[in-house]
Scaffold this motif. Structure first.
Motif, PDB file in Angstrom:
ATOM      1  N   VAL A  43       0.847  -1.193   0.000  1.00 46.04           N
ATOM      2  CA  VAL A  43       0.000   0.000   0.000  1.00 46.04           C
ATOM      3  C   VAL A  43       0.883   1.243   0.000  1.00 46.04           C
ATOM      4  O   VAL A  43       0.747   2.118  -0.847  1.00 46.04           O
ATOM      5  CB  VAL A  43      -0.934   0.004   1.232  1.00 46.04           C
ATOM      6  N   PHE A  44       1.812   1.309   0.955  1.00 42.62           N
ATOM      7  CA  PHE A  44       2.777   2.401   0.980  1.00 42.62           C
ATOM      8  C   PHE A  44       3.903   2.084   0.005  1.00 42.62           C
ATOM      9  O   PHE A  44       4.327   0.920  -0.096  1.00 42.62           O
ATOM     10  CB  PHE A  44       3.361   2.594   2.376  1.00 42.62           C
ATOM     11  N   PRO A  45       4.430   3.097  -0.687  1.00 43.44           N
ATOM     12  CA  PRO A  45       5.537   2.852  -1.637  1.00 43.44           C
ATOM     13  C   PRO A  45       6.881   2.725  -0.930  1.00 43.44           C
ATOM     14  O   PRO A  45       7.834   3.431  -1.236  1.00 43.44           O
ATOM     15  CB  PRO A  45       5.475   4.093  -2.533  1.00 43.44           C
ATOM     16  N   VAL A  46       6.932   1.816   0.050  1.00 43.61           N
ATOM     17  CA  VAL A  46       8.154   1.639   0.829  1.00 43.61           C
ATOM     18  C   VAL A  46       8.931   0.433   0.291  1.00 43.61           C
ATOM     19  O   VAL A  46       8.347  -0.469  -0.316  1.00 43.61           O
ATOM     20  CB  VAL A  46       7.844   1.445   2.333  1.00 43.61           C
ATOM     21  N   PRO A  47      10.249   0.388   0.522  1.00 40.41           N
ATOM     22  CA  PRO A  47      11.082  -0.657  -0.087  1.00 40.41           C
ATOM     23  C   PRO A  47      11.177  -1.938   0.734  1.00 40.41           C
ATOM     24  O   PRO A  47      12.186  -2.620   0.694  1.00 40.41           O
ATOM     25  CB  PRO A  47      12.451   0.026  -0.156  1.00 40.41           C
ATOM     26  N   ASP A  48      10.123  -2.250   1.507  1.00 38.65           N
ATOM     27  CA  ASP A  48      10.263  -3.386   2.420  1.00 38.65           C
ATOM     28  C   ASP A  48       9.146  -4.417   2.260  1.00 38.65           C
ATOM     29  O   ASP A  48       8.780  -5.104   3.202  1.00 38.65           O
ATOM     30  CB  ASP A  48      10.317  -2.902   3.870  1.00 38.65           C
ATOM     31  N   GLY A  49       8.582  -4.518   1.057  1.00 37.57           N
ATOM     32  CA  GLY A  49       7.535  -5.514   0.844  1.00 37.57           C
ATOM     33  C   GLY A  49       8.074  -6.922   1.018  1.00 37.57           C
ATOM     34  O   GLY A  49       9.150  -7.256   0.525  1.00 37.57           O
ATOM     35  N   ASP A  50       7.312  -7.768   1.720  1.00 38.33           N
ATOM     36  CA  ASP A  50       7.816  -9.112   1.973  1.00 38.33           C
ATOM     37  C   ASP A  50       6.727 -10.181   1.939  1.00 38.33           C
ATOM     38  O   ASP A  50       6.961 -11.321   2.331  1.00 38.33           O
ATOM     39  CB  ASP A  50       8.546  -9.171   3.321  1.00 38.33           C
ATOM     40  N   GLN A 189      -6.638   3.534  -3.399  1.00 36.77           N
ATOM     41  CA  GLN A 189      -5.811   4.739  -3.413  1.00 36.77           C
ATOM     42  C   GLN A 189      -4.410   4.446  -3.922  1.00 36.77           C
ATOM     43  O   GLN A 189      -3.827   5.222  -4.677  1.00 36.77           O
ATOM     44  CB  GLN A 189      -5.727   5.329  -2.003  1.00 36.77           C
ATOM     45  N   ALA A 190      -3.878   3.326  -3.495  1.00 40.19           N
ATOM     46  CA  ALA A 190      -2.518   2.963  -3.901  1.00 40.19           C
ATOM     47  C   ALA A 190      -2.487   2.249  -5.248  1.00 40.19           C
ATOM     48  O   ALA A 190      -1.411   1.973  -5.780  1.00 40.19           O
ATOM     49  CB  ALA A 190      -1.889   2.065  -2.836  1.00 40.19           C
ATOM     50  N   ASP A 191      -3.684   1.937  -5.778  1.00 37.92           N
ATOM     51  CA  ASP A 191      -3.823   1.227  -7.059  1.00 37.92           C
ATOM     52  C   ASP A 191      -3.102  -0.114  -7.038  1.00 37.92           C
ATOM     53  O   ASP A 191      -2.376  -0.477  -7.967  1.00 37.92           O
ATOM     54  CB  ASP A 191      -3.301   2.090  -8.218  1.00 37.92           C
ATOM     55  N   VAL A 460       9.603   4.207  -3.192  1.00 39.84           N
ATOM     56  CA  VAL A 460      10.135   3.461  -4.334  1.00 39.84           C
ATOM     57  C   VAL A 460       9.268   3.626  -5.579  1.00 39.84           C
ATOM     58  O   VAL A 460       9.605   3.124  -6.645  1.00 39.84           O
ATOM     59  CB  VAL A 460      10.264   1.963  -3.987  1.00 39.84           C
ATOM     60  N   ARG A 461       8.140   4.338  -5.451  1.00 39.45           N
ATOM     61  CA  ARG A 461       7.292   4.615  -6.611  1.00 39.45           C
ATOM     62  C   ARG A 461       6.416   5.823  -6.298  1.00 39.45           C
ATOM     63  O   ARG A 461       6.288   6.241  -5.149  1.00 39.45           O
ATOM     64  CB  ARG A 461       6.414   3.405  -6.954  1.00 39.45           C
ATOM     65  N   ASP A 462       5.819   6.395  -7.338  1.00 35.72           N
ATOM     66  CA  ASP A 462       4.849   7.470  -7.145  1.00 35.72           C
ATOM     67  C   ASP A 462       3.589   6.892  -6.515  1.00 35.72           C
ATOM     68  O   ASP A 462       3.211   5.735  -6.782  1.00 35.72           O
ATOM     69  CB  ASP A 462       4.472   8.118  -8.481  1.00 35.72           C
ATOM     70  N   ALA A 463       2.939   7.681  -5.682  1.00 35.61           N
ATOM     71  CA  ALA A 463       1.700   7.222  -5.054  1.00 35.61           C
ATOM     72  C   ALA A 463       0.928   8.412  -4.529  1.00 35.61           C
ATOM     73  O   ALA A 463       1.461   9.525  -4.383  1.00 35.61           O
ATOM     74  CB  ALA A 463       1.995   6.245  -3.915  1.00 35.61           C
ATOM     75  N   ASN A 464      -0.359   8.172  -4.259  1.00 39.74           N
ATOM     76  CA  ASN A 464      -1.198   9.170  -3.613  1.00 39.74           C
ATOM     77  C   ASN A 464      -1.964   8.465  -2.509  1.00 39.74           C
ATOM     78  O   ASN A 464      -2.868   7.677  -2.783  1.00 39.74           O
ATOM     79  CB  ASN A 464      -2.161   9.815  -4.620  1.00 39.74           C
ATOM     80  N   ILE A 465      -1.577   8.705  -1.263  1.00 36.99           N
ATOM     81  CA  ILE A 465      -2.170   8.020  -0.119  1.00 36.99           C
ATOM     82  C   ILE A 465      -2.883   9.041   0.757  1.00 36.99           C
ATOM     83  O   ILE A 465      -2.273   9.992   1.248  1.00 36.99           O
ATOM     84  CB  ILE A 465      -1.087   7.304   0.713  1.00 36.99           C
ATOM     85  N   ASP A 466      -4.190   8.842   0.942  1.00 37.17           N
ATOM     86  CA  ASP A 466      -4.983   9.744   1.792  1.00 37.17           C
ATOM     87  C   ASP A 466      -4.796  11.207   1.401  1.00 37.17           C
ATOM     88  O   ASP A 466      -4.694  12.098   2.249  1.00 37.17           O
ATOM     89  CB  ASP A 466      -4.622   9.554   3.269  1.00 37.17           C
ATOM     90  N   GLY A 467      -4.712  11.459   0.090  1.00 39.63           N
ATOM     91  CA  GLY A 467      -4.572  12.826  -0.388  1.00 39.63           C
ATOM     92  C   GLY A 467      -3.156  13.363  -0.369  1.00 39.63           C
ATOM     93  O   GLY A 467      -2.915  14.506  -0.782  1.00 39.63           O
ATOM     94  N   VAL A 468      -2.210  12.565   0.107  1.00 36.79           N
ATOM     95  CA  VAL A 468      -0.812  12.984   0.152  1.00 36.79           C
ATOM     96  C   VAL A 468      -0.111  12.509  -1.120  1.00 36.79           C
ATOM     97  O   VAL A 468      -0.059  11.307  -1.402  1.00 36.79           O
ATOM     98  CB  VAL A 468      -0.089  12.424   1.393  1.00 36.79           C
ATOM     99  N   SER A 469       0.423  13.440  -1.888  1.00 35.00           N
ATOM    100  CA  SER A 469       1.117  13.098  -3.131  1.00 35.00           C
ATOM    101  C   SER A 469       2.574  12.759  -2.830  1.00 35.00           C
ATOM    102  O   SER A 469       3.280  13.513  -2.167  1.00 35.00           O
ATOM    103  CB  SER A 469       1.043  14.269  -4.112  1.00 35.00           C
ATOM    104  N   ILE A 470       2.993  11.597  -3.324  1.00 33.30           N
ATOM    105  CA  ILE A 470       4.348  11.109  -3.065  1.00 33.30           C
ATOM    106  C   ILE A 470       5.012  10.791  -4.404  1.00 33.30           C
ATOM    107  O   ILE A 470       4.417  10.137  -5.263  1.00 33.30           O
ATOM    108  CB  ILE A 470       4.319   9.835  -2.191  1.00 33.30           C
ATOM    109  N   LYS A 471       6.226  11.260  -4.575  1.00 37.33           N
ATOM    110  CA  LYS A 471       6.997  10.962  -5.776  1.00 37.33           C
ATOM    111  C   LYS A 471       8.122   9.993  -5.438  1.00 37.33           C
ATOM    112  O   LYS A 471       8.663  10.008  -4.327  1.00 37.33           O
ATOM    113  CB  LYS A 471       7.590  12.247  -6.371  1.00 37.33           C
ATOM    114  N   LYS A 472       8.465   9.170  -6.412  1.00 36.51           N
ATOM    115  CA  LYS A 472       9.583   8.250  -6.218  1.00 36.51           C
ATOM    116  C   LYS A 472      10.836   9.033  -5.827  1.00 36.51           C
ATOM    117  O   LYS A 472      11.178  10.027  -6.454  1.00 36.51           O
ATOM    118  CB  LYS A 472       9.830   7.460  -7.507  1.00 36.51           C
ATOM    119  N   GLY A 473      11.498   8.596  -4.760  1.00 32.26           N
ATOM    120  CA  GLY A 473      12.690   9.274  -4.285  1.00 32.26           C
ATOM    121  C   GLY A 473      12.431  10.220  -3.133  1.00 32.26           C
ATOM    122  O   GLY A 473      13.372  10.636  -2.449  1.00 32.26           O
ATOM    123  N   ASP A 474      11.141  10.567  -2.907  1.00 30.25           N
ATOM    124  CA  ASP A 474      10.809  11.384  -1.738  1.00 30.25           C
ATOM    125  C   ASP A 474      11.038  10.580  -0.459  1.00 30.25           C
ATOM    126  O   ASP A 474      11.004   9.343  -0.468  1.00 30.25           O
ATOM    127  CB  ASP A 474       9.332  11.808  -1.774  1.00 30.25           C
TER     128      ASP A 474
END
Length: 555
Positions: A43-50, A189-191, A460-474
């Motif tokens: 859901v979150f574009p974090v680098p720890d999916g397992d 939201q996270a598609d 690790v990717r672009d995302a929009n979570i709960d109205g918060v825009s996140i770009k890869k690298g942020d």
């Protein structure tokens, strides 16, 4: 054309252990081939999916039990279910293990099954998996397994085949997987679809592919070779003395030429082990197999004696004076009032938790969730009748709870810490001098729930979570399971998190620096926090955790 390929033109009316085992291997192969794709369904574009790793390793534990020596489906199912139960890791892995535990209950006492009987076993899997979760969440692996099983079962007739059942099962699983986005808005939201549900679909597709004769990739174990403990032979030299004896474990198959396996009492083994001076004895009988764990200075004497009952399937003997990576020497002192087992990730975090009083550290966390078996192995090392467990990760809670249910040699108390900051806070109030375990549990739970936690990592990717825009690298600051701040640097994200947090009555800010944080960055951030919050005590540790630049605990 080989026989497997002929199945796409045949109708499989009965299922025995041989074919069921092949189907399970097919499921494992499809799951293993999709590990990375499943890991990325965060859901979150974090680098720890397992999730993919956890489910594949869970399933792998069952695959290792499969035997070509029987075509009895109940035997294959029983061994597989036990294997995945002990190897279960992560929430999706634990639920997957419970699905197959329920299926196993439905297949009990069958040599082979017809499709209607098999469908009922799958329905038992629904009941078992739902009952394993305190508050079942729809839109997850639970929903996809339930809906696909109910749909496929509703279409069965007297002429239905296993191909019919699994085709319908997979068709509905695919539809249900897509609908997880509609059930859980956070997925929409996270598609992404639910990762655990996607993992189950891989299993179902792999099982169907065997029935239809599709070519499946050759399966190989997903367990890394470097997960095996390494022996440090230099820790026992020519001048050493055997101080702790040998940890001896074996599986003994009772044989009819020596005993009556069906009526054999395991007390005969226990009495013999006690007579030979064994310690830390655990012995139980399952069917015609006796499992034994014992500490002894003379393993040869024990092996020689018990062989009068049958023959060995496996034997493991380890010198307890020799250090093993990830293992502790067995304690021979008087029992402690309680023993603390904590999960930690990062050399600094592990050392800190040990210094704070944790007796045993289980290495793990994001991307490295420990299995049920790893918890049980840790519990066996505890020298106490009461074990306090700090899972320190929300995705490890179910495995910890499942381990507690399986372990009978001591009372296991789970403190539901969902991250390392909560674990740190809980551990800080666990006082060795107190002997009332229930009081300790209550104090630790209050401390864990009172801390404000923060985690800083890079998207690790672009995302929009709960109205918060996140770009890869942020850099994202995550607190309480939500995105609290987004910035171009980890330090700015953390400072914004603190600014948005309720720090009016804050007394302590504890910072844990990740392995990639330089001394210059650490000093600059510490100075900024101290300047902004002069009334707070600021403590900094080198946590050494991967993937996350900073953890912060606000108390």
């Amino acid at each position: 054309m080989n026989k497997d390929c002929e199945r796409d033109t045949k109708s499989t009316q009965t299922l025995d252990g041989v074919l069921f085992a092949k189907m399970l291997i097919g499921g494992a192969s499809r799951l293993a081939a999709n590990i990375e794709r499943l890991n990325q369904l965060n859901v979150f574009p974090v680098p720890d999916g397992d999730t993919g790793t956890n489910m594949a390793k869970t399933f792998d534990g069952g695959i290792k039990t499969l035997s070509s020596e029987t075509d009895n489906i109940s035997e294959i199912s029983k061994n597989f279910a036990k294997g995945v139960l002990l190897s279960a890791r992560g929430n999706s892995g634990v639920i997957l293990s419970q699905i197959f535990a329920g299926i196993n209950e439905g297949l009990k006492d069958y040599g082979f099954v017809r499709v209607n009987e098999f469908a009922k076993a799958y329905q038992s899997g629904i009941q078992k998996s739902y009952s394993a979760v305190q508050n079942p969440t729809e839109g997850t692996i639970l929903t996809v397994f339930r809906e696909s099983t109910e749909y496929a079962s509703s279409l069965l007739s007297d002429n239905s085949s296993f191909e019919d059942f699994f085709k319908s099962h997979v068709e509905q699983a695919r539809r249900s997987l897509e609908q997880t986005k509609e059930i859980l808005p956070v997925l929409a939201q996270a598609d992404v679809v639910d990762s655990g549900a996607a993992g189950y679909l891989c299993v179902a597709e792999g099982m169907l592919s065997v029935l239809t004769g599709e070519e499946i990739p050759e399966y190989s174990s997903t367990i890394d070779k470097n997960e095996t403990a390494q022996v440090n032979i230099d820790s026992f030299t020519r001048d050493s003395k055997l101080e702790f004896g040998y940890c001896t474990e074996f599986l003994l198959r009772l044989t009819t030429d020596k005993v009556d396996p069906d009526n054999f009492e395991v007390s005969r083994v226990l009495d013999m082990l006690n007579e030979l001076g064994g310690e830390s004895i655990v012995a139980y009988k399952q069917d015609d197999i006796v499992k034994v764990h014992v500490h002894t200075f003379t393993p040869g004497d024990i092996l020689s004696k018990v062989q009068s009952f049958g023959e060995f399937l496996t034997v493991k003997i380890e010198n307890m004076s020799v250090s093993h990576s990830g293992e502790e020497k067995t304690k021979t002192a008087d029992k402690k009032p309680f023993c603390v087992v904590a999960v930690a990730n990062g050399e600094g975090m592990s050392s800190l938790f040990t210094d704070m009083g944790a007796d045993i550290i289980i290495e793990g966390g994001q991307t490295a969730n420990p299995s049920t078996r790893e918890f049980i192995d840790a519990f066996k090392k505890c020298n106490s009748d009461n074990i306090i467990v700090l899972p320190n990760n929300k995705n490890i809670l179910l495995a910890a709870k499942q381990s507690a249910e399986l372990f009978s040699e001591a009372k296991v108390h789970i403190i539901e810490t969902k991250n390392l900051m909560q674990g740190f806070s809980a551990l800080s109030v666990i006082t060795p001098g107190i002997t009332n375990t229930e009081s300790i549990k209550q104090s630790a739970t209050r401390a864990a729930n009172s801390v404000i936690d923060g985690e800083i990592t890079k998207a690790v990717r672009d995302a929009n979570i709960d109205g918060v825009s996140i770009k890869k690298g942020d850099f994202m600051a995550i607190s309480g399971g939500k995105i609290s701040a987004v910035a171009k640097t980890a330090e700015d994200a953390l400072l914004e998190l603190l600014e948005k947090s309720d720090t009016d009555f804050c007394e302590i800010i504890t910072l844990f620096c990740g392995k990639d944080v330089s001394a210059e960055r650490r000093v600059a951030l510490t100075n900024a926090i101290s300047e902004n919050y002069p009334d707070c005590e600021v403590t900094v540790y080198e946590g050494g955790q991967p993937l996350y630049d900073y953890f912060v605990a606000i108390e």
